[in-house]
Design an enzyme around this catalytic site. Structure first.
Site, PDB file in Angstrom:
ATOM      1  N   SER A 251      -0.574  -0.872  -1.707  1.00 10.89           N
ATOM      2  CA  SER A 251      -1.608  -0.469  -0.753  1.00 10.89           C
ATOM      3  C   SER A 251      -2.996  -0.903  -1.229  1.00 10.89           C
ATOM      4  CB  SER A 251      -1.596   1.047  -0.599  1.00 10.89           C
ATOM      5  OG  SER A 251      -1.948   1.650  -1.828  1.00 10.89           O
ATOM      6  N   ARG A 252      -3.921  -0.936  -0.287  1.00 12.04           N
ATOM      7  CA  ARG A 252      -5.301  -1.278  -0.630  1.00 12.04           C
ATOM      8  C   ARG A 252      -5.880  -0.200  -1.549  1.00 12.04           C
ATOM      9  NH1 ARG A 252     -10.332  -2.992   3.273  1.00 12.04           N
ATOM     10  NH2 ARG A 252      -8.694  -3.699   4.641  1.00 12.04           N
TER      11      ARG A 252
ATOM     12  N   GLY B  47      -4.392  -0.617  -5.069  1.00 13.16           N
ATOM     13  CA  GLY B  47      -4.951  -1.811  -5.715  1.00 13.16           C
ATOM     14  C   GLY B  47      -6.389  -1.573  -6.156  1.00 13.16           C
TER      15      GLY B  47
ATOM     16  N   GLU C 124      -2.249  -7.749  -4.690  1.00 14.12           N
ATOM     17  CA  GLU C 124      -1.993  -8.208  -3.332  1.00 14.12           C
ATOM     18  C   GLU C 124      -1.888  -6.954  -2.493  1.00 14.12           C
ATOM     19  OE1 GLU C 124       1.829  -9.984  -2.075  1.00 14.12           O
ATOM     20  OE2 GLU C 124       0.881  -8.922  -0.435  1.00 14.12           O
TER      21      GLU C 124
ATOM     22  N   CYS D 129       4.343  -8.185   3.739  1.00 14.22           N
ATOM     23  CA  CYS D 129       2.900  -8.369   3.692  1.00 14.22           C
ATOM     24  C   CYS D 129       2.474  -9.485   4.630  1.00 14.22           C
ATOM     25  CB  CYS D 129       2.456  -8.656   2.265  1.00 14.22           C
ATOM     26  SG  CYS D 129       3.655  -9.555   1.324  1.00 14.22           S
TER      27      CYS D 129
ATOM     28  N   GLU E 216      -4.454  -2.572   8.328  1.00 11.27           N
ATOM     29  CA  GLU E 216      -3.030  -2.898   8.254  1.00 11.27           C
ATOM     30  C   GLU E 216      -2.193  -1.667   8.623  1.00 11.27           C
ATOM     31  OE1 GLU E 216      -0.171  -5.006   4.970  1.00 11.27           O
ATOM     32  OE2 GLU E 216      -0.998  -3.082   4.382  1.00 11.27           O
TER      33      GLU E 216
END
Ligand code: NAP
Length: 523
Positions: A242-243, A246, A265, A302, A391
């Protein structure tokens, strides 16, 4: 092989002390044995100390020895046979053929990196011979090669239990570079992680390598994960997820006394452009291809096509109606974890507040299933609302209708960084596609024509990367042989005696490498 529920610190199976992690079969919502007790800071310290102790010996293994090690890992993973497949299916809810394919990809990836290691191009040897007579100053003898960055922390991904996990792309590329690896297993598939981890540890032993070349830890990201990223012996991090996850790791890595790179990523909605001539010529095939790509693997890729962009008109109306006709025939699919299934439901709910639902797949018939969704909105609404480009991990996509090419350009400029951008076009679309290309090159790591972004080839030319938030470092790829470059750094040797130089740089070129010699690439 009986699962033990233990971590691997070097060659030692070690029980954790923290809260138990238990995999859940998402298809039945039942917990799987055994329990995996989470590791603590002391386990991280032990694994990092072993990795550090292994570094200098491992990074100087011969190209042949290191390549053989990667091949041995692949052979040991294959030798796990159906036990690995059964466990991965149970822990992820992914169909058996998908897991079988992923195992082949994982082993193929390890063998591809073995080929890369043997070829030695990654050393990027450059030699500038001395020029003692040069005026006004002589030039010294200068030689450059790349060396391993140091021990690497790898975070296993939930959506690829094999190909992006314990022995996945991050691990394979770091080991290929000569870096010891410590994996923080993803809590969704601890049994799969243990099986693969034991295969790697077995290969370490069979190849006579120092035990610290590989360790496998379980536990919470906030404790074990952060302790790993902040241990001074860790020199780089590989992550897919996940953002928010990360970004937490990036912040921890940047706040260290010695900041280190995090190759994360994170999030991408992968715009797909449908140009007018292509839409008019093959709307039906495009609708079929789109729905197949959107719903593949419950959309848990992704590279899932989460955004479609096109100019309004009868051909686009037909595409929307065809795709909307196909979607209701798509069954709901089991998602990877209860958490991912509920995050998907929440994401779809949030999109529904801002965009029109054009079509839905069949409703869920079992636990943790995701129902496919297609939303439609207008370009101006998209431009005005940041929520619309968040997303939604799963089989949901938003179609943005533009009044003209200028709006297509505005929407494209407005996009965050992406892993991919796809152009569906015919010859008559060439001027429009060409005009958009400079924008897309700035936005995405991989540009496709007349294909679908799901499906990422492991090869030399692949780029699975892109500007933030697709990844944290747009200069890198996490798939393909160029992924090795994330874990290397150049070192220059000036005026060294031949006997003191590493073999790759010696005058006689004993490794037979293709060097850049005084500005000329050797044949
Ligand atoms: P995640 O929550 O980011 O977790 C991935 C790994 O990072 C886990 O090992 C997790 O450890 C660790 N982690 C997460 N947050 C952390 C933090 N604040 N500090 C330290 N470590 C942390 O990803 P996920 O579990 O795979 O899925 C959750 C969501 O991520 C999905 O719903 C989806 O939105 C997104 N996702 C995106 C992709 C993609 O390719 N774009 C792939 C997978 C998932 P713990 O679980 O132990 O905390």
């Amino acid at each position: 092989m009986t699962l033990t529920g233990k971590m691997l610190i070097g060659q030692h199976a070690t029980a954790g002390t923290r809260e138990a992690i238990r995999a859940i079969n998402p298809a039945t919502d039942t917990a799987l044995e055994p329990a995996y007790l989470g590791g603590n800071g002391e386990h991280v310290t032990q694994a990092c100390a072993l990795a550090w102790a292994a570094l200098d010996a491992y990074r100087e293994t011969s190209l042949e020895a290191r390549a053989t090690f990667l091949e041995t890992i692949a052979a040991h993973i294959e030798a796990l046979g159906d036990e690995l497949i059964d466990r991965a299916v149970a822990e992820t809810g992914l169909p058996r053929p998908r897991i079988q394919g992923e195992r082949a990809r994982t082993c193929g990836q390890l063998r591809t990196f073995a080929r890369t290691v043997r070829a030695g191009e990654w050393l990027d040897v450059r030699v500038d011979n001395p020029q003692p007579q040069r005026q006004p100053l002589p030039r010294p003898d200068l030689r450059q090669r790349h060396i391993a960055l140091g021990p690497v922390a790898v975070f296993g991904a939930s959506n690829f239990p094999l190909a992006f996990s314990v022995a996945g792309g991050d691990t394979a590329s770091a080991l290929a570079a000569g870096c010891p690896v410590i994996v923080k297993a993803h809590g969704a598939h601890p049994g799969t992680s243990e099986l693969v981890g034991r295969a790697v540890a077995k290969a370490v032993k069979a190849c006579g390598l120092p035990e610290g070349v590989f360790s496998l830890l379980y536990g919470s990201g906030r404790e074990v994960g952060i302790a790993l990223v902040t241990d001074p012996r860790i020199k780089a991090v590989g992550f897919t997820g996940s953002r928010s996850g990360g970004l937490a790791l990036i912040q921890a890595a940047q706040a260290r006394p010695e900041p280190i790179p995090v190759y994360a990523e994170m999030s991408s909605i992968n715009p797909v452009y449908l140009f007018p001539a292509a839409l008019a010529a093959r709307g039906e095939a495009l609708a079929q291809g789109f729905v197949a790509s959107l719903t593949q693997g419950a959309g848990q890729f992704c590279t899932n096509p989460g955004l479609v962009i096109a100019v309004q008109g009868p051909a686009l109306d037909r595409f929307i109606s065809l795709a909307s006709g196909l979607l209701p025939t798509c069954g709901a699919q089991t998602m990877l974890t209860p958490g991912i299934a509920s995050a998907y439901a929440a994401g779809v709910g949030a999109l529904a507040e801002h965009a029109k639902v054009a079509a839905q797949g069949l409703p869920a018939t079992g636990p943790n299933q995701g129902q496919a969704h297609l939303f439609v909105t207008q370009a101006q609404a998209f431009l005005a609302n940041e929520h619309l480009q968040a997303e939604v991990f799963g089989a949901a996509s938003l179609l943005v209708v533009c009044v003209d090419n200028e709006e297509v350009r505005q929407v494209s400029e407005h996009l965050e960084g992406q892993l991919t951008a796809t152009l569906h076009m015919d010859e008559n679309d060439l001027p429009d596609a060409k005009a958009l290309l400079p924008v897309l090159e700035r936005k995405a790591g991989r540009l496709l024509v007349n294909g679908w972004p799901t499906g990422v080839e492991v090869c030399d030319a692949m780029v699975h990367g892109g500007p933030f938030p697709a990844t944290s470092d747009a200069r890198s790829t996490s798939v393909g042989t160029a992924a090795i470059q994330r874990f290397l750094r150049p070192v220059c040797y000036q005026d060294f005696l031949d006997a003191l130089l590493p073999a790759a740089l010696q005058h006689g070129n004993p490794l037979l490498l293709r060097r850049l010699l005084d500005g000329q690439r050797e044949a």
